[in-house]
Design a protein around this motif. Structure first.
Motif, PDB file in Angstrom:
ATOM      1  N   GLU A  62     -12.802   8.931 -15.920  1.00  0.00           N
ATOM      2  CA  GLU A  62     -13.628   9.559 -16.959  1.00  0.00           C
ATOM      3  C   GLU A  62     -13.059  11.034 -17.192  1.00  0.00           C
ATOM      4  O   GLU A  62     -13.136  11.399 -18.398  1.00  0.00           O
ATOM      5  CB  GLU A  62     -14.930  10.132 -15.878  1.00  0.00           C
ATOM      6  CG  GLU A  62     -15.817   9.083 -15.569  1.00  0.00           C
ATOM      7  CD  GLU A  62     -17.092   9.355 -14.800  1.00  0.00           C
ATOM      8  OE1 GLU A  62     -17.043  10.462 -14.268  1.00  0.00           O
ATOM      9  OE2 GLU A  62     -17.970   8.486 -14.534  1.00  0.00           O
ATOM     10  N   GLU A  63     -12.284  11.602 -16.510  1.00  0.00           N
ATOM     11  CA  GLU A  63     -11.207  12.997 -16.699  1.00  0.00           C
ATOM     12  C   GLU A  63     -10.366  12.583 -17.729  1.00  0.00           C
ATOM     13  O   GLU A  63     -10.007  13.485 -18.804  1.00  0.00           O
ATOM     14  CB  GLU A  63     -10.715  13.488 -15.360  1.00  0.00           C
ATOM     15  CG  GLU A  63     -11.644  14.100 -14.345  1.00  0.00           C
ATOM     16  CD  GLU A  63     -11.057  14.569 -13.042  1.00  0.00           C
ATOM     17  OE1 GLU A  63      -9.897  14.507 -13.019  1.00  0.00           O
ATOM     18  OE2 GLU A  63     -11.723  14.937 -12.299  1.00  0.00           O
ATOM     19  N   LYS A 121     -12.990   7.708  -6.717  1.00  0.00           N
ATOM     20  CA  LYS A 121     -11.657   8.507  -7.229  1.00  0.00           C
ATOM     21  C   LYS A 121     -11.357   7.761  -8.385  1.00  0.00           C
ATOM     22  O   LYS A 121     -10.874   8.557  -9.311  1.00  0.00           O
ATOM     23  CB  LYS A 121     -10.827   8.743  -6.153  1.00  0.00           C
ATOM     24  CG  LYS A 121     -11.243   9.607  -5.147  1.00  0.00           C
ATOM     25  CD  LYS A 121     -10.038   9.817  -3.964  1.00  0.00           C
ATOM     26  CE  LYS A 121     -10.332  10.845  -2.972  1.00  0.00           C
ATOM     27  NZ  LYS A 121      -9.476  11.008  -2.088  1.00  0.00           N
ATOM     28  N   GLN A 137     -13.671   8.420 -11.241  1.00  0.00           N
ATOM     29  CA  GLN A 137     -13.566   9.912 -11.596  1.00  0.00           C
ATOM     30  C   GLN A 137     -12.427  10.298 -12.422  1.00  0.00           C
ATOM     31  O   GLN A 137     -12.437  10.909 -13.415  1.00  0.00           O
ATOM     32  CB  GLN A 137     -13.689  10.882 -10.460  1.00  0.00           C
ATOM     33  CG  GLN A 137     -15.112  10.908  -9.777  1.00  0.00           C
ATOM     34  CD  GLN A 137     -15.344  11.423  -8.484  1.00  0.00           C
ATOM     35  OE1 GLN A 137     -14.258  11.865  -7.999  1.00  0.00           O
ATOM     36  NE2 GLN A 137     -16.356  11.911  -8.157  1.00  0.00           N
ATOM     37  N   ARG A 138     -11.212   9.634 -11.948  1.00  0.00           N
ATOM     38  CA  ARG A 138      -9.941   9.711 -12.692  1.00  0.00           C
ATOM     39  C   ARG A 138     -10.158   9.191 -14.103  1.00  0.00           C
ATOM     40  O   ARG A 138      -9.860  10.003 -15.018  1.00  0.00           O
ATOM     41  CB  ARG A 138      -8.897   9.154 -11.907  1.00  0.00           C
ATOM     42  CG  ARG A 138      -7.433   9.721 -11.845  1.00  0.00           C
ATOM     43  CD  ARG A 138      -6.486   9.291 -11.250  1.00  0.00           C
ATOM     44  NE  ARG A 138      -6.532   9.019  -9.760  1.00  0.00           N
ATOM     45  CZ  ARG A 138      -6.810   7.817  -9.245  1.00  0.00           C
ATOM     46  NH1 ARG A 138      -6.303   6.864  -9.500  1.00  0.00           N
ATOM     47  NH2 ARG A 138      -7.082   8.041  -7.795  1.00  0.00           N
ATOM     48  N   ILE A 189     -21.430   6.075 -10.085  1.00  0.00           N
ATOM     49  CA  ILE A 189     -20.946   6.909  -9.243  1.00  0.00           C
ATOM     50  C   ILE A 189     -22.141   7.444  -8.154  1.00  0.00           C
ATOM     51  O   ILE A 189     -22.058   7.378  -7.060  1.00  0.00           O
ATOM     52  CB  ILE A 189     -20.717   8.353 -10.101  1.00  0.00           C
ATOM     53  CG1 ILE A 189     -19.086   7.919 -10.702  1.00  0.00           C
ATOM     54  CG2 ILE A 189     -20.377   9.488  -8.918  1.00  0.00           C
ATOM     55  CD1 ILE A 189     -18.249   7.853  -9.723  1.00  0.00           C
TER      56      ILE A 189
END
Length: 72
Positions: free
Chosen positions: A68-69, A62, A65-66, A14
């Protein structure tokens, strides 16, 4: 700055993506400033490629990040 391919972007962290995004945006700003001042661009298609690469990096960021969430 070289135009990045999706698999090259996916291999980045990232932080690397953010740094690359900053570089691409500054290069795009320089190209636009040259065009706005009435100068001739060496490669007019480069502006389009920069915009597409910026969008590609943002999309990959994105996705990461998605993931990881969601933990998937």
């Amino acid at each position: 700055m070289a135009i990045l391919k999706p698999n090259e972007i996916r291999d980045m962290s990232i932080e690397e993506m953010k740094a690359e995004l900053d570089e691409l945006r500054s290069e795009l700003a320089r190209e636009r400033a040259i065009a706005a001042s009435g100068g001739a661009l060496e490669d007019p298609g480069h502006v389009r490629e920069l915009r597409r690469t910026i969008a590609r990096v943002l999309t990959m960021m994105k996705e990461v990040q998605r993931e990881e969430e969601g933990g998937a």
